[in-house]
Design an enzyme around this catalytic site. Structure first.
Site, PDB file in Angstrom:
ATOM      1  N   SER A  54      -5.262  -2.368  11.502  1.00 26.64           N
ATOM      2  CA  SER A  54      -4.907  -2.743  10.128  1.00 26.64           C
ATOM      3  C   SER A  54      -4.256  -4.117  10.112  1.00 26.64           C
ATOM      4  O   SER A  54      -3.161  -4.302  10.664  1.00 26.64           O
ATOM      5  CB  SER A  54      -3.943  -1.723   9.539  1.00 26.64           C
ATOM      6  OG  SER A  54      -3.356  -2.265   8.373  1.00 26.64           O
ATOM      7  N   HIS A 101      -9.433  -2.765   9.480  1.00 24.09           N
ATOM      8  CA  HIS A 101      -8.896  -2.011   8.336  1.00 24.09           C
ATOM      9  C   HIS A 101      -8.158  -2.964   7.396  1.00 24.09           C
ATOM     10  O   HIS A 101      -7.232  -3.668   7.802  1.00 24.09           O
ATOM     11  CB  HIS A 101      -7.949  -0.935   8.874  1.00 24.09           C
ATOM     12  CG  HIS A 101      -7.492   0.055   7.859  1.00 24.09           C
ATOM     13  ND1 HIS A 101      -8.258   1.133   7.468  1.00 24.09           N
ATOM     14  CD2 HIS A 101      -6.333   0.150   7.147  1.00 24.09           C
ATOM     15  CE1 HIS A 101      -7.585   1.852   6.572  1.00 24.09           C
ATOM     16  NE2 HIS A 101      -6.420   1.271   6.354  1.00 24.09           N
ATOM     17  N   ASP A 105      -6.000  -3.171   4.008  1.00 21.90           N
ATOM     18  CA  ASP A 105      -5.189  -2.380   3.080  1.00 21.90           C
ATOM     19  C   ASP A 105      -4.957  -3.148   1.791  1.00 21.90           C
ATOM     20  O   ASP A 105      -4.245  -4.152   1.781  1.00 21.90           O
ATOM     21  CB  ASP A 105      -3.833  -2.061   3.726  1.00 21.90           C
ATOM     22  CG  ASP A 105      -3.943  -0.979   4.780  1.00 21.90           C
ATOM     23  OD1 ASP A 105      -4.450   0.108   4.451  1.00 21.90           O
ATOM     24  OD2 ASP A 105      -3.541  -1.236   5.931  1.00 21.90           O
ATOM     25  N   MET A 161      -3.362  -3.155  -1.899  1.00 28.60           N
ATOM     26  CA  MET A 161      -2.327  -2.464  -2.691  1.00 28.60           C
ATOM     27  C   MET A 161      -2.072  -3.214  -3.984  1.00 28.60           C
ATOM     28  O   MET A 161      -2.005  -4.448  -3.991  1.00 28.60           O
ATOM     29  CB  MET A 161      -1.030  -2.414  -1.883  1.00 28.60           C
ATOM     30  CG  MET A 161      -1.193  -1.805  -0.508  1.00 28.60           C
ATOM     31  SD  MET A 161       0.362  -1.828   0.361  1.00 28.60           S
ATOM     32  CE  MET A 161      -0.120  -1.110   1.931  1.00 28.60           C
ATOM     33  N   HIS A 167      -9.491  -0.123   2.486  1.00 29.73           N
ATOM     34  CA  HIS A 167      -8.699   1.018   2.008  1.00 29.73           C
ATOM     35  C   HIS A 167      -8.024   0.617   0.696  1.00 29.73           C
ATOM     36  O   HIS A 167      -7.050  -0.131   0.696  1.00 29.73           O
ATOM     37  CB  HIS A 167      -7.668   1.369   3.096  1.00 29.73           C
ATOM     38  CG  HIS A 167      -6.746   2.483   2.745  1.00 29.73           C
ATOM     39  ND1 HIS A 167      -5.610   2.773   3.459  1.00 29.73           N
ATOM     40  CD2 HIS A 167      -6.788   3.406   1.746  1.00 29.73           C
ATOM     41  CE1 HIS A 167      -4.988   3.817   2.929  1.00 29.73           C
ATOM     42  NE2 HIS A 167      -5.683   4.206   1.868  1.00 29.73           N
ATOM     43  N   MET A 224      -5.742   1.110  -2.175  1.00 34.50           N
ATOM     44  CA  MET A 224      -4.601   1.845  -2.729  1.00 34.50           C
ATOM     45  C   MET A 224      -4.322   1.241  -4.099  1.00 34.50           C
ATOM     46  O   MET A 224      -3.294   0.588  -4.325  1.00 34.50           O
ATOM     47  CB  MET A 224      -3.402   1.714  -1.773  1.00 34.50           C
ATOM     48  CG  MET A 224      -3.564   2.574  -0.529  1.00 34.50           C
ATOM     49  SD  MET A 224      -2.473   2.090   0.807  1.00 34.50           S
ATOM     50  CE  MET A 224      -3.437   0.775   1.543  1.00 34.50           C
ATOM     51  N   MET A 240      -4.084  10.409   5.238  1.00 39.30           N
ATOM     52  CA  MET A 240      -2.884   9.562   5.271  1.00 39.30           C
ATOM     53  C   MET A 240      -1.784  10.313   6.006  1.00 39.30           C
ATOM     54  O   MET A 240      -1.350  11.380   5.580  1.00 39.30           O
ATOM     55  CB  MET A 240      -2.401   9.240   3.849  1.00 39.30           C
ATOM     56  CG  MET A 240      -3.204   8.189   3.118  1.00 39.30           C
ATOM     57  SD  MET A 240      -3.458   6.629   4.000  1.00 39.30           S
ATOM     58  CE  MET A 240      -1.772   6.085   4.303  1.00 39.30           C
ATOM     59  N   ASP A 248      -4.557   7.444   9.286  1.00 43.08           N
ATOM     60  CA  ASP A 248      -3.913   6.165   8.980  1.00 43.08           C
ATOM     61  C   ASP A 248      -2.421   6.351   8.737  1.00 43.08           C
ATOM     62  O   ASP A 248      -2.025   7.046   7.805  1.00 43.08           O
ATOM     63  CB  ASP A 248      -4.595   5.585   7.720  1.00 43.08           C
ATOM     64  CG  ASP A 248      -4.052   4.228   7.314  1.00 43.08           C
ATOM     65  OD1 ASP A 248      -3.275   3.630   8.077  1.00 43.08           O
ATOM     66  OD2 ASP A 248      -4.436   3.760   6.218  1.00 43.08           O
TER      67      ASP A 248
HETATM   68  C1  DX5 Z   1      -0.221   2.221   4.761  1.00 45.31           C
HETATM   69  C2  DX5 Z   1      -1.527   1.633   5.208  1.00 45.31           C
HETATM   70  C3  DX5 Z   1      -1.743   1.597   6.668  1.00 45.31           C
HETATM   71  C4  DX5 Z   1      -0.749   0.772   7.450  1.00 45.31           C
HETATM   72  C5  DX5 Z   1      -0.628   1.421   8.791  1.00 45.31           C
HETATM   73  O1  DX5 Z   1      -0.263   2.380   3.387  1.00 45.31           O
HETATM   74  O2  DX5 Z   1      -2.608   2.356   4.646  1.00 45.31           O
HETATM   75  O3  DX5 Z   1      -3.076   1.200   6.982  1.00 45.31           O
HETATM   76  O4  DX5 Z   1      -1.126  -0.558   7.620  1.00 45.31           O
HETATM   77  O5  DX5 Z   1       0.361   0.784   9.465  1.00 45.31           O
HETATM   78  P1  DX5 Z   1       1.064   1.405  10.748  1.00 45.31           P
HETATM   79  O6  DX5 Z   1       0.001   1.617  11.774  1.00 45.31           O
HETATM   80  O7  DX5 Z   1       2.063   0.380  11.110  1.00 45.31           O
HETATM   81  O8  DX5 Z   1       1.685   2.718  10.301  1.00 45.31           O
HETATM   82 ZN    ZN Z   2      -4.687   1.913   5.328  1.00 43.45          ZN
END
Ligand code: DX5
Ligand code: ZN
Length: 220
Positions: free
Chosen positions: A7, A32, A34, A36, A65, A67, A136, A174
């Protein structure tokens, strides 16, 4: 074989390509991303311009991903930016079937994720319609949190259902994955493991060394 999806949330954004070049020297296939929106989760990350610019020089499978609330609004733009796989959240879609269809009709792979407190029974009926189910193992929104232990039971449950029904849906996990708990999620039955802070911000190991350590555990 189990795949790793690093990620970039925990990467060095002031020199992102340098971190990605390290990943290129490993067997990593996925990346990956993320996304948000500050509404579905209490954090804002990055969007189209970043995805587009890293797409130019990187062949990884862009594991996107989302969110964000009502992701259906932005599927076309994520496709144009270079996403290969789009994962949406069960809790974020007022019409989930329509959202899944829209992603499929765009020619992209579709994933479905759910928050730790969402009942897994709500997800099971969708497994035959999706390419990937993302468990998650932390509350979505931030990297660097601790792994929630009851995620193991969820992975096992999904694995049994998928195998018993001969489905092709992949299981991804994740949140809070580190080299010391990787074996546990593999044994539970995951196909793809997301890891952010433990790969990009490891105290001692370089990105390459840490990814190779993960592969050693995978190959054990
Ligand atoms: C959290 C994300 C993850 C995050 C994971 O909302 O979806 O992908 O980057 O990070 P680590 O591996 O540090 O928990
Ligand atoms: Zn993620």
């Amino acid at each position: 074989m189990v795949e790793i999806s690093p990620s970039v949330l925990s990467a060095n954004f002031s020199n992102l390509q340098n971190d990605l070049d390290q990943l290129k020297k490993t067997k990593v296939k996925y990346l990956h991303l993320d996304i948000m929106d500050g509404k579905f989760v209490p954090n804002i990350s990055f969007g189209f311009p970043i995805i587009k610019s890293i797409r130019e020089d990187n062949d990884f499978i862009f594991d996107t991903h989302l969110m964000i609330d009502e992701p259906i609004r932005y599927i076309d733009q994520f496709k144009k930016s270079g996403a290969d796989l789009i994962t949406v959240h069960y809790e974020a879609c007022s019409n989930l079937d329509e959202t899944i269809e829209k992603i499929k009709n765009s020619g992209l792979k579709v994933g479905l994720s759910f928050k730790p407190k969402t009942d897994i029974e709500k997800i099971i009926p969708y497994l035959e319609k999706i390419d990937l189910c993302l468990v998650m193992s932390v509350e979505p929104g931030f990297g660097g949190q601790s792994f929630i232990e009851d995620s193991i039971g969820k992975i096992q449950k999904l694995r049994s259902y998928i195998d018993d029904n001969n489905l092709s849906c992949l299981i991804e996990v994740d949140g809070g994955i580190k080299d010391h708990n990787l074996k546990k999620v593999i044994d539970a039955g995951v196909d793809v493991v997301v890891s952010g802070s433990d790969i990009f911000s490891h105290k001692e190991n370089s990105i390459i060394d840490q990814v190779n350590k993960y592969y050693e555990i995978i190959n054990e």
